[in-house]
Motif scaffolding. Sequence first.
Motif, mmCIF file in Angstrom:
data_model
loop_
_atom_site.group_PDB
_atom_site.id
_atom_site.type_symbol
_atom_site.label_atom_id
_atom_site.label_comp_id
_atom_site.label_asym_id
_atom_site.label_seq_id
_atom_site.Cartn_x
_atom_site.Cartn_y
_atom_site.Cartn_z
ATOM 1 N N PRO A 238 0.817 -1.220 0.000
ATOM 2 C CA PRO A 238 0.000 0.000 0.000
ATOM 3 C C PRO A 238 0.850 1.271 0.000
ATOM 4 O O PRO A 238 1.822 1.383 0.755
ATOM 5 N N ALA A 239 0.472 2.216 -0.829
ATOM 6 C CA ALA A 239 1.163 3.502 -0.844
ATOM 7 C C ALA A 239 1.035 4.206 0.502
ATOM 8 O O ALA A 239 1.913 4.987 0.898
ATOM 9 N N GLU A 240 -0.035 3.879 1.232
ATOM 10 C CA GLU A 240 -0.266 4.503 2.538
ATOM 11 C C GLU A 240 0.826 4.175 3.553
ATOM 12 O O GLU A 240 0.974 4.883 4.563
ATOM 13 N N PHE A 241 1.612 3.127 3.300
ATOM 14 C CA PHE A 241 2.703 2.786 4.217
ATOM 15 C C PHE A 241 3.728 3.914 4.324
ATOM 16 O O PHE A 241 4.524 3.952 5.256
ATOM 17 N N GLY A 242 3.703 4.821 3.371
ATOM 18 C CA GLY A 242 4.582 5.974 3.434
ATOM 19 C C GLY A 242 4.254 6.915 4.588
ATOM 20 O O GLY A 242 5.020 7.839 4.876
ATOM 21 N N ASN A 243 3.129 6.680 5.258
ATOM 22 C CA ASN A 243 2.732 7.502 6.407
ATOM 23 C C ASN A 243 3.270 6.961 7.722
ATOM 24 O O ASN A 243 3.045 7.574 8.777
ATOM 25 N N LEU A 244 3.960 5.828 7.688
ATOM 26 C CA LEU A 244 4.488 5.223 8.912
ATOM 27 C C LEU A 244 5.801 5.906 9.285
ATOM 28 O O LEU A 244 6.886 5.337 9.167
ATOM 29 N N LYS A 245 5.698 7.119 9.776
ATOM 30 C CA LYS A 245 6.864 7.988 9.958
ATOM 31 C C LYS A 245 7.865 7.463 11.001
ATOM 32 O O LYS A 245 9.022 7.872 10.996
ATOM 33 N N SER A 246 7.443 6.569 11.903
ATOM 34 C CA SER A 246 8.356 6.036 12.923
ATOM 35 C C SER A 246 9.066 4.770 12.450
ATOM 36 O O SER A 246 9.947 4.260 13.149
ATOM 37 N N LEU A 247 8.690 4.267 11.290
ATOM 38 C CA LEU A 247 9.181 2.972 10.832
ATOM 39 C C LEU A 247 10.686 3.001 10.568
ATOM 40 O O LEU A 247 11.178 3.825 9.794
ATOM 41 N N TYR A 248 11.400 2.082 11.234
ATOM 42 C CA TYR A 248 12.839 1.942 11.013
ATOM 43 C C TYR A 248 13.170 0.685 10.211
ATOM 44 O O TYR A 248 14.049 0.696 9.362
ATOM 45 N N LYS A 249 12.448 -0.404 10.470
ATOM 46 C CA LYS A 249 12.760 -1.664 9.798
ATOM 47 C C LYS A 249 11.483 -2.283 9.251
ATOM 48 O O LYS A 249 10.501 -2.449 9.971
ATOM 49 N N ILE A 250 11.515 -2.633 7.959
ATOM 50 C CA ILE A 250 10.390 -3.313 7.339
ATOM 51 C C ILE A 250 10.922 -4.466 6.495
ATOM 52 O O ILE A 250 11.809 -4.282 5.658
ATOM 53 N N ASN A 251 10.404 -5.656 6.757
ATOM 54 C CA ASN A 251 10.809 -6.855 6.020
ATOM 55 C C ASN A 251 9.555 -7.540 5.486
ATOM 56 O O ASN A 251 8.746 -8.062 6.259
ATOM 57 N N LEU A 252 9.407 -7.506 4.173
ATOM 58 C CA LEU A 252 8.272 -8.136 3.496
ATOM 59 C C LEU A 252 8.741 -9.229 2.543
ATOM 60 O O LEU A 252 7.994 -9.657 1.666
ATOM 61 N N SER A 253 9.962 -9.697 2.710
ATOM 62 C CA SER A 253 10.545 -10.652 1.778
ATOM 63 C C SER A 253 9.853 -12.011 1.841
ATOM 64 O O SER A 253 9.157 -12.336 2.800
ATOM 65 N N PHE A 254 10.067 -12.803 0.803
ATOM 66 C CA PHE A 254 9.545 -14.166 0.715
ATOM 67 C C PHE A 254 8.028 -14.213 0.892
ATOM 68 O O PHE A 254 7.481 -14.910 1.739
#
Length: 323
Positions: A238-254
């Motif tokens: 989702p493009a809305e994930f760009g609003n997660l301003k505190s996000l440091y680590k995101i892993n969506l692999s596999f």
Amino acid sequence: LCMLTKIQYLDLSSNKLTGELPASLGNLTKLVTLSLQENRISGSTPQEIGNLVNLNILNFGYNQISGLVPKTFGNLVSIQLMAMVHNQLTGSLPREFENLTGIADLWLDNNSFSGHLPANVCMGGRLKTFMIGGNAFDGPIPRSLKTCTSLVKLSVYNNLLTGDISEHFGVYPHLKSVSLSYNRFFGQISPNWVASPQLEEMDFHKNMITGVLPPALSKLSNLGLLRLDHNNISGEIPAEFGNLKSLYKINLSFNQLSGYLPAQLGKLSNLGYLDVSRNNLSGPIPDELGDCIRLESLNSNIHWSKKYWMNGLQHPQQQKRKA
């Protein structure tokens, strides 16, 4: 020591104590705190511990205690914190644990527990931290945990737990950290997780989760860690994930994600780690990601732009050659 029947606080933690726990500990019925963590205590737990009905804190963590947890632990009706992490305890938790209605913190990580969890583990509605990771618990999440609105930390990673992830978890207004990784949960991620506005860590990796990523997750303004890798999630990021301003680590692999990597992720000014590899994403990595000045690791299987090298970020192949 066990003749001191009026003693209320006994803390012998972080020593080099060896041997087994004496049954005579059960004579210290005035005890409010018993802490023996970080020693070399072995053997089984004496059932006489159940005599300590005034106990608020019981900490046996980081020892070599083995065997079953006695049913008499259900007599510890004043207990608020019970910690038995990093031991060699086995078997299932006694049903009598349901008597511990005042417990706020239950820490059982890294033992060899098995069987189903007690059905009414949150009967008293005061449970704040429930940590049972690194065991072999199986079966479903107890219904009482679904309605346990007092939870602040829920950690059940690396067990054999099953169930529909969209049905077995509820609304937790105070929750800050949830780890369900390395289990057998299935179903779709519910948008109801946005009802946990204080959530900082969300780790569901290594399950059998399907469906799409709910755009509503973008409302979790405190979220710093999002791990959903090694599942069967499909659809677009989702493009809305760009609003997660505190996000440091995101892993969506596999997973089975498709479409483009959203340019809106370039607004994540705190982002340091992004892994979207082993999906079905297409198109180039958007130039906007070059604005993520804290980005240290980017792993994908799609085309890189020159803008990343201008900002000092290394291509994964360069990192491998350097290593």
